[in-house]
Design a protein around this motif. Structure first.
Motif, PDB file in Angstrom:
ATOM      1  N   GLU A  64       0.737  -1.090   0.085  1.00 30.71           N
ATOM      2  CA  GLU A  64      -0.215   0.035   0.008  1.00 30.71           C
ATOM      3  C   GLU A  64       0.842   1.421   0.121  1.00 30.71           C
ATOM      4  O   GLU A  64       0.247   2.419   0.353  1.00 30.71           O
ATOM      5  N   THR A  65       2.089   1.121  -0.305  1.00 27.98           N
ATOM      6  CA  THR A  65       3.100   2.479  -0.502  1.00 27.98           C
ATOM      7  C   THR A  65       3.796   2.213  -1.963  1.00 27.98           C
ATOM      8  O   THR A  65       4.066   1.061  -2.293  1.00 27.98           O
ATOM      9  N   PRO A  66       3.769   3.417  -2.586  1.00 28.36           N
ATOM     10  CA  PRO A  66       4.610   3.372  -3.926  1.00 28.36           C
ATOM     11  C   PRO A  66       5.844   2.862  -3.539  1.00 28.36           C
ATOM     12  O   PRO A  66       6.562   3.136  -2.765  1.00 28.36           O
ATOM     13  N   ILE A  67       6.300   2.126  -4.870  1.00 28.56           N
ATOM     14  CA  ILE A  67       7.603   1.758  -4.722  1.00 28.56           C
ATOM     15  C   ILE A  67       8.594   2.789  -4.823  1.00 28.56           C
ATOM     16  O   ILE A  67       9.586   2.881  -3.970  1.00 28.56           O
ATOM     17  N   LEU A  68       8.574   4.046  -5.358  1.00 33.71           N
ATOM     18  CA  LEU A  68       9.212   5.125  -5.220  1.00 33.71           C
ATOM     19  C   LEU A  68       9.346   5.549  -3.841  1.00 33.71           C
ATOM     20  O   LEU A  68      10.803   5.881  -3.411  1.00 33.71           O
ATOM     21  N   ILE A  69       8.381   5.824  -3.070  1.00 31.98           N
ATOM     22  CA  ILE A  69       8.499   6.036  -1.576  1.00 31.98           C
ATOM     23  C   ILE A  69       9.184   5.211  -0.840  1.00 31.98           C
ATOM     24  O   ILE A  69      10.140   5.531  -0.026  1.00 31.98           O
ATOM     25  N   HIS A  70       9.029   3.654  -1.065  1.00 29.40           N
ATOM     26  CA  HIS A  70       9.978   2.860  -0.132  1.00 29.40           C
ATOM     27  C   HIS A  70      11.424   3.057  -0.571  1.00 29.40           C
ATOM     28  O   HIS A  70      12.260   3.253   0.546  1.00 29.40           O
ATOM     29  N   THR A  71      11.690   3.453  -1.746  1.00 27.69           N
ATOM     30  CA  THR A  71      13.119   3.682  -1.998  1.00 27.69           C
ATOM     31  C   THR A  71      13.767   5.071  -1.467  1.00 27.69           C
ATOM     32  O   THR A  71      14.695   4.822  -0.762  1.00 27.69           O
ATOM     33  N   LEU A  72      12.955   5.990  -1.422  1.00 22.73           N
ATOM     34  CA  LEU A  72      13.247   7.366  -0.792  1.00 22.73           C
ATOM     35  C   LEU A  72      13.469   7.270   0.598  1.00 22.73           C
ATOM     36  O   LEU A  72      14.295   7.766   1.180  1.00 22.73           O
ATOM     37  N   ARG A  73      12.657   6.402   1.455  1.00 19.29           N
ATOM     38  CA  ARG A  73      12.615   6.443   2.654  1.00 19.29           C
ATOM     39  C   ARG A  73      13.844   5.931   3.110  1.00 19.29           C
ATOM     40  O   ARG A  73      14.439   5.975   4.107  1.00 19.29           O
ATOM     41  N   VAL A 120      28.983  10.859  -4.530  1.00 23.33           N
ATOM     42  CA  VAL A 120      27.771  10.797  -5.028  1.00 23.33           C
ATOM     43  C   VAL A 120      27.144   9.433  -5.287  1.00 23.33           C
ATOM     44  O   VAL A 120      28.148   8.624  -5.772  1.00 23.33           O
ATOM     45  N   LEU A 121      26.019   8.932  -5.324  1.00 24.62           N
ATOM     46  CA  LEU A 121      25.406   7.589  -5.529  1.00 24.62           C
ATOM     47  C   LEU A 121      24.413   7.924  -6.599  1.00 24.62           C
ATOM     48  O   LEU A 121      23.749   8.627  -6.751  1.00 24.62           O
ATOM     49  N   VAL A 122      24.342   7.035  -7.669  1.00 20.99           N
ATOM     50  CA  VAL A 122      23.450   6.827  -8.553  1.00 20.99           C
ATOM     51  C   VAL A 122      22.725   5.463  -8.213  1.00 20.99           C
ATOM     52  O   VAL A 122      23.220   4.253  -7.994  1.00 20.99           O
ATOM     53  N   HIS A 123      21.257   5.531  -7.750  1.00 18.72           N
ATOM     54  CA  HIS A 123      20.650   4.339  -7.586  1.00 18.72           C
ATOM     55  C   HIS A 123      19.058   4.245  -8.527  1.00 18.72           C
ATOM     56  O   HIS A 123      18.618   5.260  -8.602  1.00 18.72           O
ATOM     57  N   ASP A 124      18.737   2.891  -8.779  1.00 18.81           N
ATOM     58  CA  ASP A 124      17.707   2.725  -9.430  1.00 18.81           C
ATOM     59  C   ASP A 124      16.531   3.058  -8.457  1.00 18.81           C
ATOM     60  O   ASP A 124      16.488   2.474  -7.254  1.00 18.81           O
ATOM     61  N   ALA A 125      15.467   3.886  -9.033  1.00 19.50           N
ATOM     62  CA  ALA A 125      14.520   4.146  -8.166  1.00 19.50           C
ATOM     63  C   ALA A 125      13.573   3.003  -7.829  1.00 19.50           C
ATOM     64  O   ALA A 125      12.714   3.032  -6.740  1.00 19.50           O
ATOM     65  N   ALA A 126      13.645   1.908  -8.548  1.00 18.02           N
ATOM     66  CA  ALA A 126      12.662   0.715  -8.380  1.00 18.02           C
ATOM     67  C   ALA A 126      13.526  -0.236  -7.720  1.00 18.02           C
ATOM     68  O   ALA A 126      13.087  -1.584  -7.620  1.00 18.02           O
ATOM     69  N   ARG A 127      14.477   0.150  -6.922  1.00 24.88           N
ATOM     70  CA  ARG A 127      15.423  -0.929  -6.106  1.00 24.88           C
ATOM     71  C   ARG A 127      15.023  -0.283  -4.555  1.00 24.88           C
ATOM     72  O   ARG A 127      15.686   0.270  -3.908  1.00 24.88           O
ATOM     73  N   PRO A 128      14.025  -0.715  -4.308  1.00 24.05           N
ATOM     74  CA  PRO A 128      13.514  -0.319  -2.786  1.00 24.05           C
ATOM     75  C   PRO A 128      14.118  -1.093  -1.468  1.00 24.05           C
ATOM     76  O   PRO A 128      14.002  -0.670  -0.349  1.00 24.05           O
TER      77      PRO A 128
END
Length: 238
Positions: A29-38, A100-108
């Motif tokens: 019930e939480t968007p993938i993007l938010i899981h990753t951002l958290r 700096v890091l580069v991370h896939d937003a779809a890897r939560p």
């Protein structure tokens, strides 16, 4: 040691077949993007997040950031046609140096201990990427016919985050743009400069949400993570 993370979030997610940005799909019930951002928003060592988005999705994402209390996003930049272009936009928006890091937003499900090892390695060596050893037998084939079996002991499945000293990534990205070169990841751009890239062992849980099957696995991973968090909280109270 502090770091800044860049998240390309302007993809279409065609393989997911959702008909919209897959990062808006939910796990628990939480968007993938938010899981990753958290993951990064809650990390004391994260100095800021740069998010590359589609202009037409900017408002929706801003609303999500407010709704879920994400506070470390320093800029929403316009994403490009390719991941490399989105990362280039983040690089231009970045103020300062450091790692700096580069991370896939779809890897939560990236773990904080892996992030820490990547930051430390990049600070010391200039470039570090997350990866796991190949578990299956690997074969090289052409036109559907096996040419040889490859020694899997030397093979890694590469993930993100990929970590760099800012000047290393900036130079590599600029050189690729000048040459009209399009790479599959940031490490490939740095490799073109002849700069050594070090691998940091990651976990097999650091899955990229690409297909519907990944979402099912993601639900399992989230449940396990929640149970681990509860166990940690119980031990803290004791």
């Amino acid at each position: 040691m502090e770091y800044t993370v860049m998240l390309p979030a302007a993809g279409s997610g065609k393989r997911m077949g959702a008909g919209f940005n897959k990062l808006f799909l939910e796990i628990g019930e939480t968007p993938i993007l938010i899981h990753t951002l958290r993951v990064f928003d809650s990390d004391p060592d994260c100095a800021g997040i740069l998010l590359a988005v589609k202009p037409e999705e900017r408002g929706q994402i801003q609303d999500m950031l407010g709704q879920f209390g994400i506070t470390k996003v320093k800029a929403l930049v316009d994403g490009g046609e390719e991941r490399q272009h989105s990362v280039a936009s983040c690089i231009e928006a970045h103020e300062g140096a450091g790692v700096v890091l580069v991370h896939d937003a779809a890897r939560p499900f990236i773990r904080r201990d892996v992030i820490r090892k990547l930051v430390d390695m990049a600070s010391a060596k200039g470039a570090a990427i997350a990866g796991v050893k190949a578990k299956d037998t690997m074969k090289m084939a052409r036109n559907g016919v096996v040419e040889k079996t490859v020694n899997r002991e030397a093979l890694y499945i590469i993930q993100t985050p990929q970590a760099f000293r800012y000047e290393v990534l900036h130079e590599a990205t600029k050189k690729a743009e000048e040459d009209g070169f399009l790479g599959t990841d940031e490490s490939m751009l740095v490799e073109r400069l002849g700069h050594p890239v070090h691998i940091v062992e990651s976990t097999y849980d650091n899955v990229k949400m690409t297909t519907q099957e990944d979402l099912v696995f993601g639900e399992v991973l989230l449940k396990r993570k929640q149970e681990e968090d509860l166990d940690d909280a119980d031990r803290t109270r004791l």
